[in-house]
Design a protein around this motif. Structure first.
Motif, PDB file in Angstrom:
ATOM      1  N   ASN A 107      25.574  27.048  42.801  1.00 48.54           N
ATOM      2  CA  ASN A 107      24.417  26.770  41.943  1.00 48.54           C
ATOM      3  C   ASN A 107      24.789  26.838  40.471  1.00 48.54           C
ATOM      4  O   ASN A 107      25.532  27.733  40.065  1.00 48.54           O
ATOM      5  CB  ASN A 107      23.319  27.826  42.184  1.00 48.54           C
ATOM      6  N   GLY A 108      24.253  25.909  39.723  1.00 48.04           N
ATOM      7  CA  GLY A 108      24.489  25.938  38.282  1.00 48.04           C
ATOM      8  C   GLY A 108      25.708  25.136  37.845  1.00 48.04           C
ATOM      9  O   GLY A 108      25.953  24.955  36.658  1.00 48.04           O
ATOM     10  N   THR A 109      26.495  24.632  38.809  1.00 43.58           N
ATOM     11  CA  THR A 109      27.700  23.892  38.423  1.00 43.58           C
ATOM     12  C   THR A 109      27.356  22.477  37.935  1.00 43.58           C
ATOM     13  O   THR A 109      28.148  21.865  37.219  1.00 43.58           O
ATOM     14  CB  THR A 109      28.683  23.754  39.609  1.00 43.58           C
ATOM     15  N   GLY A 110      26.172  21.976  38.340  1.00 48.85           N
ATOM     16  CA  GLY A 110      25.794  20.626  37.922  1.00 48.85           C
ATOM     17  C   GLY A 110      25.640  19.666  39.094  1.00 48.85           C
ATOM     18  O   GLY A 110      25.706  18.443  38.906  1.00 48.85           O
ATOM     19  N   LYS A 111      25.416  20.202  40.281  1.00 48.82           N
ATOM     20  CA  LYS A 111      25.247  19.350  41.480  1.00 48.82           C
ATOM     21  C   LYS A 111      24.092  18.373  41.342  1.00 48.82           C
ATOM     22  O   LYS A 111      24.243  17.180  41.563  1.00 48.82           O
ATOM     23  CB  LYS A 111      24.894  20.231  42.686  1.00 48.82           C
ATOM     24  N   THR A 112      22.898  18.932  41.005  1.00 51.27           N
ATOM     25  CA  THR A 112      21.703  18.091  40.949  1.00 51.27           C
ATOM     26  C   THR A 112      21.850  17.032  39.858  1.00 51.27           C
ATOM     27  O   THR A 112      21.551  15.857  40.071  1.00 51.27           O
ATOM     28  CB  THR A 112      20.463  18.974  40.694  1.00 51.27           C
ATOM     29  N   THR A 113      22.344  17.463  38.710  1.00 53.53           N
ATOM     30  CA  THR A 113      22.574  16.536  37.601  1.00 53.53           C
ATOM     31  C   THR A 113      23.536  15.427  38.022  1.00 53.53           C
ATOM     32  O   THR A 113      23.301  14.244  37.755  1.00 53.53           O
ATOM     33  CB  THR A 113      23.175  17.304  36.398  1.00 53.53           C
ATOM     34  N   THR A 114      24.616  15.802  38.699  1.00 54.83           N
ATOM     35  CA  THR A 114      25.615  14.816  39.111  1.00 54.83           C
ATOM     36  C   THR A 114      25.038  13.862  40.162  1.00 54.83           C
ATOM     37  O   THR A 114      25.317  12.661  40.133  1.00 54.83           O
ATOM     38  CB  THR A 114      26.891  15.517  39.630  1.00 54.83           C
ATOM     39  N   LEU A 253      32.998  19.499  30.902  1.00 57.01           N
ATOM     40  CA  LEU A 253      34.232  19.465  30.120  1.00 57.01           C
ATOM     41  C   LEU A 253      33.917  19.441  28.632  1.00 57.01           C
ATOM     42  O   LEU A 253      34.750  19.788  27.802  1.00 57.01           O
ATOM     43  CB  LEU A 253      35.052  18.227  30.488  1.00 57.01           C
ATOM     44  N   ASP A 254      32.697  19.034  28.307  1.00 62.00           N
ATOM     45  CA  ASP A 254      32.306  18.961  26.892  1.00 62.00           C
ATOM     46  C   ASP A 254      32.019  20.333  26.310  1.00 62.00           C
ATOM     47  O   ASP A 254      32.114  20.523  25.111  1.00 62.00           O
ATOM     48  CB  ASP A 254      31.043  18.095  26.742  1.00 62.00           C
ATOM     49  N   GLY A 255      31.681  21.313  27.168  1.00 68.65           N
ATOM     50  CA  GLY A 255      31.248  22.590  26.596  1.00 68.65           C
ATOM     51  C   GLY A 255      32.324  23.640  26.570  1.00 68.65           C
ATOM     52  O   GLY A 255      32.054  24.801  26.339  1.00 68.65           O
ATOM     53  N   GLY A 279      28.672  15.844  29.640  1.00 73.39           N
ATOM     54  CA  GLY A 279      27.379  15.998  28.973  1.00 73.39           C
ATOM     55  C   GLY A 279      26.249  15.910  29.971  1.00 73.39           C
ATOM     56  O   GLY A 279      26.485  15.724  31.178  1.00 73.39           O
ATOM     57  N   GLU A 280      25.016  16.041  29.477  1.00 73.68           N
ATOM     58  CA  GLU A 280      23.867  16.118  30.376  1.00 73.68           C
ATOM     59  C   GLU A 280      23.205  14.767  30.618  1.00 73.68           C
ATOM     60  O   GLU A 280      22.310  14.652  31.438  1.00 73.68           O
ATOM     61  CB  GLU A 280      22.850  17.105  29.805  1.00 73.68           C
ATOM     62  N   LYS A 281      23.649  13.755  29.887  1.00 75.95           N
ATOM     63  CA  LYS A 281      22.971  12.461  30.000  1.00 75.95           C
ATOM     64  C   LYS A 281      23.606  11.580  31.075  1.00 75.95           C
ATOM     65  O   LYS A 281      24.715  11.829  31.528  1.00 75.95           O
ATOM     66  CB  LYS A 281      22.989  11.759  28.643  1.00 75.95           C
TER      67      LYS A 281
HETATM   68  P1  GDP Z   1      23.046  22.792  40.174  1.00 77.31           P
HETATM   69  O1  GDP Z   1      22.397  24.139  40.315  1.00 77.31           O
HETATM   70  O2  GDP Z   1      24.454  22.814  40.647  1.00 77.31           O
HETATM   71  O3  GDP Z   1      22.244  21.689  40.780  1.00 77.31           O
HETATM   72  O4  GDP Z   1      23.168  22.522  38.603  1.00 77.31           O
HETATM   73  P2  GDP Z   1      22.297  21.597  37.632  1.00 77.31           P
HETATM   74  O5  GDP Z   1      22.511  20.168  37.947  1.00 77.31           O
HETATM   75  O6  GDP Z   1      20.901  22.096  37.601  1.00 77.31           O
HETATM   76  O7  GDP Z   1      23.028  21.875  36.242  1.00 77.31           O
HETATM   77  C1  GDP Z   1      22.993  23.127  35.597  1.00 77.31           C
HETATM   78  C2  GDP Z   1      22.977  22.896  34.095  1.00 77.31           C
HETATM   79  O8  GDP Z   1      24.195  22.310  33.680  1.00 77.31           O
HETATM   80  C3  GDP Z   1      21.868  21.949  33.634  1.00 77.31           C
HETATM   81  O9  GDP Z   1      21.330  22.448  32.435  1.00 77.31           O
HETATM   82  C4  GDP Z   1      22.610  20.645  33.392  1.00 77.31           C
HETATM   83  O10 GDP Z   1      21.983  19.840  32.417  1.00 77.31           O
HETATM   84  C5  GDP Z   1      23.952  21.142  32.906  1.00 77.31           C
HETATM   85  N1  GDP Z   1      25.059  20.197  33.139  1.00 77.31           N
HETATM   86  C6  GDP Z   1      25.397  19.543  34.272  1.00 77.31           C
HETATM   87  N2  GDP Z   1      26.504  18.784  34.087  1.00 77.31           N
HETATM   88  C7  GDP Z   1      26.868  18.937  32.784  1.00 77.31           C
HETATM   89  C8  GDP Z   1      27.949  18.422  31.969  1.00 77.31           C
HETATM   90  O11 GDP Z   1      28.825  17.649  32.393  1.00 77.31           O
HETATM   91  N3  GDP Z   1      27.981  18.853  30.664  1.00 77.31           N
HETATM   92  C9  GDP Z   1      27.062  19.726  30.168  1.00 77.31           C
HETATM   93  N4  GDP Z   1      27.186  20.096  28.891  1.00 77.31           N
HETATM   94  N5  GDP Z   1      26.062  20.231  30.904  1.00 77.31           N
HETATM   95  C10 GDP Z   1      25.957  19.844  32.185  1.00 77.31           C
END
Ligand code: GDP
Length: 299
Positions: A107-114, A253-255, A279-281
């Motif tokens: 959780n928090g790695t960016g799964k949903t965003t990806t 990788l951006d942060g 990034g987040e976009k």
């Molecule tokens: P999940 O719990 O694995 O589904 O994670 P989320 O998709 O909710 O992402 C957690 C946070 O990381 C969110 O605030 C996203 O916007 C942010 N995030 C995801 N991918 C990236 C990325 O490549 N770069 C940055 N800066 N933030 C990201």
């Protein structure tokens, strides 16, 4: 390339900048090799990768006798690119329709965003996509995925919060078949605090998908947060034990100044990085290219 270069500026300063400074005007003695190891260590590359890189560069310097710092950087670049061993056939979609992808990771790695970025990317390429919100544990994940769906015009299959993750996965596959989609992307939960539950839940998700499509899932994307460095790689191991992962997405990788972690992934996890998040976009998901990545970190 510009997005990658921009996003990786912190890693470039930390790793590329320091390496360049090291090779400029230095004697080739044991001190230099120790300092090299120190820089790689501080970039959180892991002992095994550090030893490999140092030994390979030492050997290259001995046999090819570079005269200038820039030549040493070139040798290092070659060695780093080889480390990635990127597969020669990077086809994404299975010929079988629908192709079914699973997103896994802590959780928090960016799964949903990806998952959302993937849906938008594939839709833009002309494919019919459907998303499955099977991260039912985190209520916000369902809403978040829904927003991605609305933004990119992709339908999202969901159930009430707390529903069975496998049931949502099953619904998603059925909907994808019924509506002749090209691709179903299924998000999952990544609670690490109970490893056994997590593994059982993921295995159940895979089982119900295979009830409809024995060859699926066609891709299992393990999402890793670059800012977590070696610790993130250790956590990722749990997922390799639970499901047959096919590729890595390295996010954030951006942060981070720890983007060098990418160099350790193939050696430590045995899997290629296929995409990176900078990034987040929606446009911040890039196909991974070893040459561009190494140029972005070494400068
Ligand atoms: P999940 O719990 O694995 O589904 O994670 P989320 O998709 O909710 O992402 C957690 C946070 O990381 C969110 O605030 C996203 O916007 C942010 N995030 C995801 N991918 C990236 C990325 O490549 N770069 C940055 N800066 N933030 C990201």
């Amino acid at each position: 390339w510009n997005r990658l270069k921009e996003g990786m500026s912190r890693t470039r300063n930390n790793l590329g900048g320091r390496l360049r400074a090291l090779f400029h005007g230095k004697e080739w003695d044991d001190n230099l090799w120790e300092e090299l190891e120190e820089i790689l260590y501080e970039a959180d590359l892991g002992v095994d990768t550090i030893e490999y890189l140092t030994a390979a560069l030492r050997e290259a310097v001995r046999t090819r006798r570079p005269r200038h710092a820039d030549d040493v950087m070139d040798l290092l670049r070659e060695i780093m690119v080889d480390l990635f061993d990127v597969p020669s056939d990077p086809s994404l979609l299975d010929p079988q329709r629908p192709s079914i992808w699973l997103m896994v990771g802590v959780n928090g790695t960016g799964k949903t965003t990806t998952a959302g970025k993937f849906a938008a990317l594939m839709k833009r390429q002309g494919y019919q996509v459907i998303l499955g919100a099977a991260d039912t544990f985190r209520a916000a994940a369902v809403e978040q995925l829904q927003e991605w769906g609305v933004r990119s015009g992709v339908e999202v299959v969901r159930q009430a919060p707390g529903a069975d993750s496998a049931a949502v996965a099953y619904d998603t596959v059925q909907a994808a078949i019924a509506r002749s989609k090209d691709l179903a992307i299924i998000d999952t939960a990544g609670r690490l605090h109970n490893k056994t539950n997590l593994m059982q839940e993921l295995q159940k998700v895979v089982r119900v998908i295979q009830r409809e499509r024995p060859q699926a899932p066609h891709q299992v994307w393990l999402v890793i947060d670059a800012t977590t460095g070696q610790n993130g790689l250790a956590q990722a191991q749990v997922f390799l034990e639970a499901v047959k992962v096919t590729g890595i997405v390295l996010t954030k990788l951006d942060g981070t100044a720890k983007g060098g972690i990418a160099l350790s992934i193939k050696r430590q996890l045995g899997l290629p990085i296929r995409f990176v998040g900078v990034g987040e976009k929606v446009e911040d998901l890039l196909p991974f290219d070893a040459d561009s990545y190494v140029r972005a970190i070494l400068g």
